[in-house]
Design an enzyme around this catalytic site. Structure first.
Site, PDB file in Angstrom:
ATOM      1  CE  LYS A 100      -2.490   0.467   3.719  1.00  0.00           C
ATOM      2  NZ  LYS A 100      -2.358   1.597   4.618  1.00  0.00           N
ATOM      3  NE  ARG A 176      -6.600   1.877   9.392  1.00  0.00           N
ATOM      4  CZ  ARG A 176      -5.365   1.473   9.577  1.00  0.00           C
ATOM      5  NH1 ARG A 176      -5.087   0.462  10.355  1.00  0.00           N
ATOM      6  NH2 ARG A 176      -4.372   2.104   8.984  1.00  0.00           N
ATOM      7  NE  ARG A 211       6.788  -2.552   7.180  1.00  0.00           N
ATOM      8  CZ  ARG A 211       5.483  -2.345   6.998  1.00  0.00           C
ATOM      9  NH1 ARG A 211       4.986  -2.164   5.794  1.00  0.00           N
ATOM     10  NH2 ARG A 211       4.663  -2.335   8.037  1.00  0.00           N
ATOM     11  NE  ARG A 240       4.620   1.010  11.557  1.00  0.00           N
ATOM     12  CZ  ARG A 240       3.498   0.996  10.827  1.00  0.00           C
ATOM     13  NH1 ARG A 240       3.494   1.512   9.615  1.00  0.00           N
ATOM     14  NH2 ARG A 240       2.399   0.461  11.303  1.00  0.00           N
ATOM     15  NE  ARG A 251       0.537  -3.070  12.283  1.00  0.00           N
ATOM     16  CZ  ARG A 251       1.772  -3.084  11.774  1.00  0.00           C
ATOM     17  NH1 ARG A 251       2.744  -3.702  12.413  1.00  0.00           N
ATOM     18  NH2 ARG A 251       2.026  -2.472  10.656  1.00  0.00           N
TER      19      ARG A 251
END
Ligand code: ADP
Length: 285
Positions: A100, A176, A211, A240, A251
């Site tokens: 995304k 959301r 990541r 992160r 998540r």
């Protein structure tokens, strides 16, 4: 991370129109099946209605079937939604690490839209240690939705700022929940298209856990699939705080619930881009 071709779309009169184009090179140049290339099959061509001309985000008229799409490194698709001579308004939704972020960058560049990411707006508040930020952090750390009273006004105000109004916007990570969607509808804010990126869950956890961010350049790496070019870069990479396996599973669970909750609001303008087993995307309306 992982996808390097832009989803293309344009607005036409009273129709949703998908038109993939194809570049065989992209398949050959994809050494890593975990990294999406937007490879589309001809069979995914789904004209829901036809129209003679398309009004693109740059406000030029062209015939959708004859339009030569600007191919980058991989194929593109071409989507047209309901017609309005107004700046383009796009919503995009995808699980963590679905590609995304990359798509948002490419789409905003290509169509000149303002990128508004709910998560980024919240992280600014967290970094500023504002009252909203302190409250938001508690939920973000648990991978849960931040309460509407914090998020809704934050997003609405950003959407109504002059740059978003003039250039159009790409809203990422919002809404959301059905209440967040309803809040925007109540404010008269409605997108032209809702893009949903669908990537198999198995791939997502691995992507998220590996990541890393280079805080100096903003570049995203993956320790296995897109490692840093030098020791120097490797030593400054950060992760992160919610990119851990435990948190990403939460998540993902939350993401699936969120998508279900908002799809009914946007079902007439939803376009799903699903990964195929040949590392491409299959588009369906
Ligand atoms: P991710 O795609 O991994 O959820 P984001 O940057 O979009 O990453 O969001 C990070 C966190 O911010 C979410 O886990 C959630 O806690 C919060 N958040 C983001 N968008 C919203 C939203 N629309 N409503 C409530 N909370 C949100």
């Amino acid at each position: 991370m992982g996808s390097n071709s832009c989803l293309n779309f344009a607005i036409t009169h009273h129709c949703v129109y998908l038109s993939p184009s194809f570049s065989p090179k992209s398949k050959l140049h994809n050494p890593n099946p975990n990294h999406n290339q937007f490879l589309l099959s001809r069979s995914s061509f789904i004209p829901i209605a036809t129209s003679s001309f398309a009004l693109h985000s740059n406000h030029t008229l062209s015939h959708p079937r004859s339009k030569k799409l600007p191919l980058r490194n991989a194929p593109n698709f071409y989507v047209a939604a309901s017609a309005k001579a107004e700046p383009l308004k796009v919503m995009i939704s995808g699980a963590p690490a679905s590609g995304k972020g990359t798509q948002c960058e490419l789409i905003t560049q290509k169509y000149g839209l303002v990128h508004i990411a709910a998560g980024d707006l919240l992280r600014v508040e967290v970094a500023a240690a504002s009252e909203n930020g302190k409250r938001a952090k508690e939920y973000m750390e648990k991978g849960e939705l931040v309460p509407d009273e914090i998020v809704v006004m934050m997003v609405k105000e950003r959407l109504l700022q002059p740059d978003s109004q003039e250039k159009g916007w790409l809203l990422d990570g919002y809404p959301r929940s059905s209440s967040q969607a309803a809040a925007l509808e109540d404010f008269g804010i409605h997108p032209d298209i809702f893009i949903l990126l669908e990537v198999p869950e198995d791939n997502l956890v691995e992507r998220v856990v590996g990541r890393r961010l280079d805080p100096l350049t903003g570049k995203i790496y993956h320790l296995k699939y897109s490692p840093p070019e030098s020791e120097e870069i490797a030593s400054r990479l950060t992760q992160r705080f919610d990119d851990t396996e435990e948190r990403v599973k939460l998540r993902l669970h939350t993401h699936h619930q969120n998508v279900e909750a908002v799809l009914s609001t946007y079902k007439d303008i939803t376009v799903k881009a699903g990964m195929t087993n040949f590392s491409g995307w299959l588009i369906s309306g």
